[in-house]
Design an enzyme around this catalytic site. Structure first.
Site, mmCIF file in Angstrom:
data_model
loop_
_atom_site.group_PDB
_atom_site.id
_atom_site.type_symbol
_atom_site.label_atom_id
_atom_site.label_comp_id
_atom_site.label_asym_id
_atom_site.label_seq_id
_atom_site.Cartn_x
_atom_site.Cartn_y
_atom_site.Cartn_z
ATOM 1 N N SER A 1 0.248 -6.845 12.930
ATOM 2 C CA SER A 1 1.498 -7.741 12.004
ATOM 3 C C SER A 1 2.683 -7.889 12.807
ATOM 4 O O SER A 1 3.176 -7.539 13.717
ATOM 5 C CB SER A 1 1.998 -7.081 10.692
ATOM 6 O OG SER A 1 2.763 -7.491 10.358
ATOM 7 N N ARG B 1 0.718 -1.261 0.372
ATOM 8 C CA ARG B 1 0.432 -0.097 0.022
ATOM 9 C C ARG B 1 0.593 0.984 -0.318
ATOM 10 O O ARG B 1 1.965 1.233 0.845
ATOM 11 C CB ARG B 1 -0.942 0.145 1.306
ATOM 12 C CG ARG B 1 -2.012 -0.485 0.656
ATOM 13 C CD ARG B 1 -2.625 -0.551 2.459
ATOM 14 N NE ARG B 1 -2.332 -0.874 4.001
ATOM 15 C CZ ARG B 1 -1.785 -0.247 4.392
ATOM 16 N NH1 ARG B 1 -2.188 1.209 4.153
ATOM 17 N NH2 ARG B 1 -1.485 -0.268 5.560
ATOM 18 N N HIS C 1 -10.876 -3.853 12.927
ATOM 19 C CA HIS C 1 -9.940 -4.145 12.486
ATOM 20 C C HIS C 1 -9.651 -5.931 12.872
ATOM 21 O O HIS C 1 -8.182 -5.404 13.867
ATOM 22 C CB HIS C 1 -8.620 -3.532 12.436
ATOM 23 C CG HIS C 1 -7.743 -4.387 11.053
ATOM 24 N ND1 HIS C 1 -6.045 -3.552 11.538
ATOM 25 C CD2 HIS C 1 -7.641 -5.250 10.303
ATOM 26 C CE1 HIS C 1 -5.717 -4.178 10.047
ATOM 27 N NE2 HIS C 1 -6.301 -4.971 9.799
ATOM 28 N N LYS D 1 -2.564 -12.814 15.047
ATOM 29 C CA LYS D 1 -3.719 -12.875 15.290
ATOM 30 C C LYS D 1 -4.373 -13.601 14.090
ATOM 31 O O LYS D 1 -5.288 -14.035 14.248
ATOM 32 C CB LYS D 1 -4.233 -11.433 14.525
ATOM 33 C CG LYS D 1 -5.322 -11.084 14.882
ATOM 34 C CD LYS D 1 -5.864 -9.330 13.711
ATOM 35 C CE LYS D 1 -5.215 -9.726 12.210
ATOM 36 N NZ LYS D 1 -5.796 -8.112 11.601
ATOM 37 N N THR D 2 -3.985 -13.727 12.924
ATOM 38 C CA THR D 2 -4.178 -15.033 11.975
ATOM 39 C C THR D 2 -4.213 -16.020 12.420
ATOM 40 O O THR D 2 -4.718 -17.728 12.591
ATOM 41 C CB THR D 2 -3.472 -14.965 10.523
ATOM 42 O OG1 THR D 2 -3.843 -13.400 10.534
ATOM 43 C CG2 THR D 2 -3.601 -16.183 9.590
ATOM 44 N N ASP E 1 -9.603 -10.680 9.076
ATOM 45 C CA ASP E 1 -8.999 -9.837 9.415
ATOM 46 C C ASP E 1 -10.337 -8.206 9.327
ATOM 47 O O ASP E 1 -9.741 -7.508 9.857
ATOM 48 C CB ASP E 1 -8.657 -8.894 7.778
ATOM 49 C CG ASP E 1 -8.148 -7.920 8.104
ATOM 50 O OD1 ASP E 1 -6.939 -7.789 9.048
ATOM 51 O OD2 ASP E 1 -7.488 -7.908 7.005
ATOM 52 N N ARG F 1 1.426 -12.560 -0.995
ATOM 53 C CA ARG F 1 0.643 -12.861 -0.190
ATOM 54 C C ARG F 1 -0.430 -13.766 -1.093
ATOM 55 O O ARG F 1 -0.092 -14.101 -2.383
ATOM 56 C CB ARG F 1 -1.180 -11.458 -0.533
ATOM 57 C CG ARG F 1 -0.412 -10.246 0.607
ATOM 58 C CD ARG F 1 -0.372 -10.289 1.727
ATOM 59 N NE ARG F 1 0.089 -9.798 2.462
ATOM 60 C CZ ARG F 1 -0.511 -8.650 3.252
ATOM 61 N NH1 ARG F 1 -1.883 -9.309 3.860
ATOM 62 N NH2 ARG F 1 -0.361 -7.746 4.558
ATOM 63 N N LYS G 1 -8.371 -2.644 1.199
ATOM 64 C CA LYS G 1 -8.388 -1.024 2.072
ATOM 65 C C LYS G 1 -8.936 0.352 2.122
ATOM 66 O O LYS G 1 -9.436 0.384 3.384
ATOM 67 C CB LYS G 1 -6.759 -1.100 2.966
ATOM 68 C CG LYS G 1 -5.922 -2.144 3.228
ATOM 69 C CD LYS G 1 -7.114 -3.414 4.235
ATOM 70 C CE LYS G 1 -6.467 -3.815 4.920
ATOM 71 N NZ LYS G 1 -6.501 -4.640 6.183
#
Length: 653
Positions: free
Chosen positions: A352, A170, A334, A356-357, A371, A436, A315
């Site tokens: 990051s 991004r 988020h 979390k994932t 997410d 990704r 996003k």
């Protein structure tokens, strides 16, 4: 057995007689090639006709309000709406749009009625047809990408590998939001805010540039899709793009409408114009590079110029939801989200590298989403229809669900693969570290479809504390939850970025400052209100270091963190006895099943107690300094809640 009762060949009598006749003829003049004349000849004179017979026509036939809409009527409505979306600032109407691929001969063209266009108001360049490839399937998008987009390949697992061009992430410094009267007082501006202003005129200049570019192409891809699985708060979005890669990416990431839902889709609530392969004019006011990502909340439009990184679309829509949903009393978050077999829901917040994932993906629980979520009066709901997972260093052992999801239909960005076998090397970061994979959420075996759940029982804030002073788990009061939610803390470790020699604290408000539109305290107040209303518990879990800072201590074992998360889910941690820590005032349980008691209190693991207190004070000071950005913002009618939040923060010894 009589001769008349021979083996039944399953052939009708006339075919048997043909075979007997054929055998008699062959005795006279034997054939070199055996021909089966029993099947009818294919009704095609050319190869194109033969190929057309391969394709079975499909169209929704569901009645709407008691009236059957034909395929052509449906397409007329769609194309009329798309034409209006592509209208430029200088033309009152849009270009002539037709459905179909211009490269395919014999394409069935359906165009809007001629009277829809006022020829006197359009330039010569608009007299051409713009071909619309509307809501194509993954298989069709594969064909388009492989044929026409350099750098698109099918990998060994069936996923499609693509390149995003020069931008592989991004561009937050190039994101702009129109500062217009309706939203000016609502949005968060100034220091710490991700919202960089632009004016309406500059937005329209960029919009014209993007729309003219898209209209100049022989074909554009159009996706009509949904955001939010909560039907009461669902948003209709239209994405107009120049690349099959972008169309497939959004097909995966947004919620895919059924054929029946497309009949009633109508006009979108929000439109993205992705002209990313075409740069903005750097001499235009507010532009700082050839990239510009612009959002106009009043027009409900987003423009992308000068970047082909697909994550900008994802996003950008998340930023939209961060504005629209709170206005309806719905909290946008988020976070990851999963649900137990008994219906207990947990939200996972974390930047990051916090896990979390990994922690929200649990084979014993249903995945609602990885997410982006909303929390309304109906419960929680996933905003998206897919997952966008990091691929760097991916293995089947470390992330089996993600590994198995990389198959046909999945888009993998900027990865490196073997030229011959097409096996992907996930450890190769030659193109970028930010590789990704985007895939539909149903590719995850334990995904809950539809992606909704009841009100959360637990909120889990994850921090990777590389300073090594936060406890592995602590129970938070409501005021502490708001303080740590607004802070959004984690720490970078040496080696993750150039020049990082020691741990560096990173703060991202609401664990997603780059995407929020309102002041962080507004989201925090909504979170506190919903937690209070539904009796939700909150926890701070440190997945970082213990026994010293990075380089001295050791990273918390994943098995211990999972035991802690399990204890949160099953409710046993709520029943534990607690003691309070100095400085941060956190409540630490005396024991957690399966976790060594000595690691629960971080000071027990440090051989040098003086160094521990100095490091603890250092981190507390960083928290206090960061929170100065928010102390002047009043929450509610008075400053009472603001004072409570400040009191819940650390206090230097």
């Amino acid at each position: 057995m009589s001769r008349s009762s021979g083996i039944d060949l399953g052939l009708p009598p006339n075919n048997i007689s043909k075979i007997k006749t054929q055998r008699k003829d062959e005795m006279v003049a034997p054939r070199e090639v055996c021909v089966d004349d029993s099947a009818p000849t294919v009704r095609a004179q050319t190869l194109d006709q033969l190929h057309s017979l391969q394709k079975k026509k499909s169209a929704p036939t569901t009645p709407r309000a008691g009236v059957l809409h034909s395929e052509e009527q449906k397409q007329m409505e769609q194309l009329k709406s798309i034409s209006a979306s592509l209208a430029s600032f200088t033309r009152e109407t849009g270009p002539k749009v037709v459905k179909g691929d211009p490269s395919k001969r014999g394409t069935h063209i359906v165009a809007p009625p001629e009277h829809h266009f006022d020829v006197t108001n359009i330039s010569d360049s608009a007299l051409k047809f713009t071909h619309v490839l509307y809501n194509l399937s993954p298989a069709e998008l594969y064909e388009q990408a492989i044929k026409y987009e350099k750098g698109s390949f099918v990998t060994a697992t069936g996923a499609i590998a693509t390149l995003s061009g020069a931008k592989t992430g991004r561009s937050p410094r190039d994101k702009r939001v129109v500062k217009e009267p309706a939203a000016e007082n609502d949005l968060w501006w100034g220091r710490g805010s991700p919202n960089i202003e632009m004016d309406e005129n500059t937005f329209m200049l960029n919009r014209e540039r993007a729309v003219d570019y898209l209209n100049s192409l022989d074909k554009v891809f159009v996706n009509d899709q949904f955001l939010n699985w909560d039907l009461e708060h669902r948003i209709k979005v239209r994405i107009i793009s120049a690349r099959a890669y972008h169309s497939l990416f959004m097909y995966n990431m947004c919620i895919r409408p059924t054929a029946e839902e497309l009949l009633d889709f109508g006009n979108p609530d929000f439109t993205i114009y992705n002209a990313g392969s075409f740069p903005c004019n750097r001499y235009t006011h507010y532009m700082t590079s050839s990239t510009s990502i612009d959002i106009n909340l009043q027009r409900r439009e987003m423009i992308i110029l000068g970047t082909q990184y697909a994550g900008e679309m994802k996003k950008g829509l998340f930023s939209l939801m961060h504005y629209l949903m709170p206005k309806k009393g719905v909290l946008s978050l988020h976070s990851g989200c999963n649900m137990g077999k008994e219906g207990d829901v947990a939200l996972f917040f974390g930047l990051s590298g916090t896990g979390k994932t990994t922690l929200s993906t649990d084979h014993n629980r249903y995945l609602i989403g990885d997410d982006e979520h909303c929390w309304s009066n109906n419960g929680v709901s996933n905003i998206e229809g897919g997952c966008y997972a990091k691929c760097i260093n991916l293995t089947a052992e470390s992330e089996p669900d993600i590994w198995n999801a990389i198959k046909f239909g999945t888009v993998i960005e900027n990865v490196v693969f073997d030229e011959h076998t097409r096996e992907v090397d996930y450890f190769d970061n030659s193109v970028t570290e930010n590789t990704r994979a985007a895939y539909p959420i149903e590719y995850i075996p334990n995904a809950k479809i539809p992606c909704v759940g009841p009100h959360p029982k637990n909120v889990i804030l994850l921090a990777c504390d590389a300073f090594g002073v936060l406890p592995p788990v602590s129970k938070l009061t409501l005021a502490q939850t708001m303080y740590h939610f607004i802070s959004g803390y984690t720490a970078l470790i040496a080696g993750t970025e150039d020049g990082v020699k020691e741990p560096q604290a990173t703060f991202s408000a609401c664990f997603g400052a780059a995407f929020i539109m309102l002041h962080p305290t507004k989201y925090a107040a909504m979170l506190a209100e919903k937690m209070k209303q539904h009796g939700t518990e909150a926890w701070l879990v440190n997945t970082g270091w213990s026994g010293g800072s990075y380089g001295v201590g050791r990273r918390m074992k994943l098995e211990y963190t999972r035991k802690i998360i399990d204890a949160i889910h099953d409710g046993s941690l709520c029943k534990a006895k607690y003691s309070e820590t100095p400085v941060f005032g956190l409540l630490i349980p005396d024991e957690v099943k399966g976790v060594p008691t000595n690691i629960l209190h971080p000071e027990n693991m440090w051989p040098d107690q003086k160094a521990y207190r100095e490091t603890l004070d250092k981190l507390a000071g960083l928290f206090i300094k960061n929170f100065q950005n928010f102390v002047d913002h009043k929450i509610g009618e008075d400053n009472k809640l603001t004072t409570e939040i400040l009191e819940a923060g650390p206090k230097l010894s």
